[in-house]
Design a protein around this motif. Sequence first.
Motif, PDB file in Angstrom:
ATOM      1  N   ARG A 365       0.856  -1.178   0.000  1.00  0.00           N
ATOM      2  CA  ARG A 365       0.000   0.000   0.000  1.00  0.00           C
ATOM      3  C   ARG A 365       0.895   1.233   0.000  1.00  0.00           C
ATOM      4  O   ARG A 365       1.742   1.398   0.886  1.00  0.00           O
ATOM      5  CB  ARG A 365      -0.915   0.024   1.224  1.00  0.00           C
ATOM      6  CG  ARG A 365      -1.836   1.235   1.273  1.00  0.00           C
ATOM      7  CD  ARG A 365      -2.651   1.268   2.562  1.00  0.00           C
ATOM      8  NE  ARG A 365      -3.532   2.426   2.586  1.00  0.00           N
ATOM      9  CZ  ARG A 365      -4.811   2.423   2.238  1.00  0.00           C
ATOM     10  NH1 ARG A 365      -5.361   1.282   1.837  1.00  0.00           N
ATOM     11  NH2 ARG A 365      -5.543   3.502   2.283  1.00  0.00           N
ATOM     12  N   VAL A 366       0.712   2.096  -1.003  1.00  0.00           N
ATOM     13  CA  VAL A 366       1.451   3.351  -1.104  1.00  0.00           C
ATOM     14  C   VAL A 366       0.416   4.465  -1.070  1.00  0.00           C
ATOM     15  O   VAL A 366      -0.384   4.609  -1.993  1.00  0.00           O
ATOM     16  CB  VAL A 366       2.276   3.424  -2.408  1.00  0.00           C
ATOM     17  CG1 VAL A 366       3.161   4.663  -2.408  1.00  0.00           C
ATOM     18  CG2 VAL A 366       3.104   2.167  -2.597  1.00  0.00           C
ATOM     19  N   SER A 367       0.415   5.239   0.011  1.00  0.00           N
ATOM     20  CA  SER A 367      -0.666   6.218   0.165  1.00  0.00           C
ATOM     21  C   SER A 367      -0.302   7.298   1.168  1.00  0.00           C
ATOM     22  O   SER A 367       0.657   7.158   1.941  1.00  0.00           O
ATOM     23  CB  SER A 367      -1.954   5.519   0.623  1.00  0.00           C
ATOM     24  OG  SER A 367      -1.797   4.988   1.924  1.00  0.00           O
ATOM     25  N   GLY A 368      -1.101   8.355   1.158  1.00  0.00           N
ATOM     26  CA  GLY A 368      -0.962   9.395   2.161  1.00  0.00           C
ATOM     27  C   GLY A 368      -1.551   8.931   3.480  1.00  0.00           C
ATOM     28  O   GLY A 368      -2.094   7.830   3.605  1.00  0.00           O
ATOM     29  N   ASN A 369      -1.412   9.791   4.496  1.00  0.00           N
ATOM     30  CA  ASN A 369      -2.017   9.524   5.794  1.00  0.00           C
ATOM     31  C   ASN A 369      -2.765  10.771   6.256  1.00  0.00           C
ATOM     32  O   ASN A 369      -2.681  11.824   5.615  1.00  0.00           O
ATOM     33  CB  ASN A 369      -0.946   9.104   6.804  1.00  0.00           C
ATOM     34  CG  ASN A 369       0.090  10.192   7.043  1.00  0.00           C
ATOM     35  OD1 ASN A 369      -0.105  11.083   7.856  1.00  0.00           O
ATOM     36  ND2 ASN A 369       1.212  10.133   6.323  1.00  0.00           N
ATOM     37  N   ASP A 370      -3.500  10.655   7.353  1.00  0.00           N
ATOM     38  CA  ASP A 370      -4.350  11.782   7.753  1.00  0.00           C
ATOM     39  C   ASP A 370      -3.589  12.936   8.389  1.00  0.00           C
ATOM     40  O   ASP A 370      -4.188  13.963   8.720  1.00  0.00           O
ATOM     41  CB  ASP A 370      -5.468  11.303   8.689  1.00  0.00           C
ATOM     42  CG  ASP A 370      -4.955  10.771  10.016  1.00  0.00           C
ATOM     43  OD1 ASP A 370      -3.746  10.914  10.308  1.00  0.00           O
ATOM     44  OD2 ASP A 370      -5.767  10.196  10.772  1.00  0.00           O
ATOM     45  N   GLY A 371      -2.282  12.801   8.565  1.00  0.00           N
ATOM     46  CA  GLY A 371      -1.471  13.887   9.090  1.00  0.00           C
ATOM     47  C   GLY A 371      -1.621  14.145  10.573  1.00  0.00           C
ATOM     48  O   GLY A 371      -1.005  15.064  11.108  1.00  0.00           O
ATOM     49  N   SER A 372      -2.402  13.329  11.273  1.00  0.00           N
ATOM     50  CA  SER A 372      -2.664  13.597  12.689  1.00  0.00           C
ATOM     51  C   SER A 372      -1.424  13.422  13.555  1.00  0.00           C
ATOM     52  O   SER A 372      -1.356  13.960  14.657  1.00  0.00           O
ATOM     53  CB  SER A 372      -3.777  12.674  13.197  1.00  0.00           C
ATOM     54  OG  SER A 372      -3.404  11.316  13.105  1.00  0.00           O
ATOM     55  N   GLY A 379      -3.231  15.205   2.249  1.00  0.00           N
ATOM     56  CA  GLY A 379      -3.492  15.652   0.893  1.00  0.00           C
ATOM     57  C   GLY A 379      -2.236  15.824   0.064  1.00  0.00           C
ATOM     58  O   GLY A 379      -2.296  15.893  -1.162  1.00  0.00           O
ATOM     59  N   SER A 380      -1.083  15.924   0.748  1.00  0.00           N
ATOM     60  CA  SER A 380       0.176  16.069   0.014  1.00  0.00           C
ATOM     61  C   SER A 380       1.290  15.220   0.627  1.00  0.00           C
ATOM     62  O   SER A 380       2.463  15.496   0.439  1.00  0.00           O
ATOM     63  CB  SER A 380       0.609  17.540  -0.031  1.00  0.00           C
ATOM     64  OG  SER A 380       0.788  18.056   1.281  1.00  0.00           O
ATOM     65  N   SER A 404       0.075   9.388  -4.761  1.00  0.00           N
ATOM     66  CA  SER A 404       1.270   8.563  -4.610  1.00  0.00           C
ATOM     67  C   SER A 404       1.703   7.973  -5.947  1.00  0.00           C
ATOM     68  O   SER A 404       0.950   7.986  -6.917  1.00  0.00           O
ATOM     69  CB  SER A 404       1.004   7.436  -3.606  1.00  0.00           C
ATOM     70  OG  SER A 404       0.663   7.950  -2.339  1.00  0.00           O
ATOM     71  N   THR A 405       2.948   7.454  -5.959  1.00  0.00           N
ATOM     72  CA  THR A 405       3.479   6.868  -7.184  1.00  0.00           C
ATOM     73  C   THR A 405       4.095   5.500  -6.903  1.00  0.00           C
ATOM     74  O   THR A 405       4.538   5.226  -5.789  1.00  0.00           O
ATOM     75  CB  THR A 405       4.557   7.771  -7.816  1.00  0.00           C
ATOM     76  OG1 THR A 405       5.732   7.776  -6.988  1.00  0.00           O
ATOM     77  CG2 THR A 405       4.057   9.196  -7.991  1.00  0.00           C
ATOM     78  N   LEU A 406       4.115   4.679  -7.951  1.00  0.00           N
ATOM     79  CA  LEU A 406       4.757   3.368  -7.861  1.00  0.00           C
ATOM     80  C   LEU A 406       5.447   3.055  -9.174  1.00  0.00           C
ATOM     81  O   LEU A 406       4.863   3.202 -10.245  1.00  0.00           O
ATOM     82  CB  LEU A 406       3.737   2.272  -7.558  1.00  0.00           C
ATOM     83  CG  LEU A 406       4.266   0.828  -7.617  1.00  0.00           C
ATOM     84  CD1 LEU A 406       5.324   0.592  -6.546  1.00  0.00           C
ATOM     85  CD2 LEU A 406       3.116  -0.179  -7.490  1.00  0.00           C
TER      86      LEU A 406
END
Length: 473
Positions: A365-372, A379-380, A404-406
Amino acid sequence: MRSLLFKIGMTICTGAILLALLTGCAATASSTAAATTPTQTTAAATSAATQSVPAAPPAGAPADGPGGAPGNAPGGAPGGGAASVDTGTGAYTLADGEALNGGTYTSTNADENALRAEGDVTASLNDVTVEKSAGVASSSDASSFYGLNAAILALDTATLNITGGTVTASAEGANGVFAYDGSTIHIQDTTINVSGGNAGGIEVSGGATLTATNLTVNSTVKAAIRSDRGGGTLTVDGGTYTTSGSSGAPAIYSTANITANNATLTANDSEAVVVEGFNSVTLNDCTVTGNMSGTYGQASGENIHNVMLYQSMSGDAETGTSSFTMTGGTLVSKNGDMFYVTNTNSVITLSGVDLTLADGAYLLRVSGNDGSRGWGTAGSNGGNATFDLSGQTLSGDIFVDAISTLDMKISNSSAFTGAINPDGTQASSLSVTLDSTSTWTLTADSYVSAFNGSMDNVVTNGHTLYVNGSAIN
């Protein structure tokens, strides 16, 4: 009359002169006293400055404290703010050329190592029992960054050779065996048990070097093999490294260059491996198992995973490409996605590894997170991953989100079975390169932005491969 006036004038002048002299003396005495104090203060400040070197994080890093605040690193130390170098004291400090054979060495005082090697010394411990049973570290940062309150600490340019024996650390902030700064520790055939808060098994920081051979390490709160600010080099050959009792206790937590060969690495309640920032973990013929039972702190948006590559923004790891390389051995995830990349650039390389995925989880899984937790801004804060398979057989689905990129490379007689973004998600960039010796077997429709290879090597099983939204099979 003139004589009387003259005498009066002389008396007045004499008085004035005496008054001026007395005032001048008082001023001189006052000035001398005032000058003495700054001189003493300056000397004290110079001494303090010699032993207090700020370790500032990169610009923009949050100054977080302990207790699950944003930016804290799983398995690592509370990160963020500048911290003065504080290594505390030692109950027993080794002299150059000294060898301790047998015996028990203890510490129960705060900010105190049971055994300590500092300066330009070379010393050895043979079948020694070391116990750090009490004494709380006054600074959780200093215990993680500099070895404050560790059971055994080597620092400066010391070289410490440890053979056999046991190390038990149950105090708060008491890591087991810690190499800091320009020191080197060689340790073999030793048992290390660590149960205190904010403490792990063996650690390097500040550029130190540690080599471990055939150790048995048990840790209940932090990583069995760990590093912190400033990193270093840590090499493990053989042995068993086990963590339990905390979702923040991976077998390995890396802000350094860590290599393990022929070792058994088990995290009973946490992910198996974490790599933060511009650092690496290399595993050769290891048996690795993770079982992440929950997320860190109260953040509900976090991902459950087995191997994580990320950047916390705490200042504990330089920003750059995180690297995980595994050759041979087994990698088991009992819960969560096998690999998770967020808020960093990363390279994951697998060759001849036997992988076992958890039910219902992604292979990658390649993804952002909620930043908490401060891991970038929601978002970035996506991930950028290179997934390099060489002589590798594996199965499982892959998900790459829109930020995200792969870059996936399947080569050298590799075989991948699985789907990529089967829900139709369009990643920011997603390319697959398949060489003529390898195969990709689809288990569902898959969506990529670029495909390099021949469809003759793609087994569709009635599914469709989409490139930039267009079917190509």
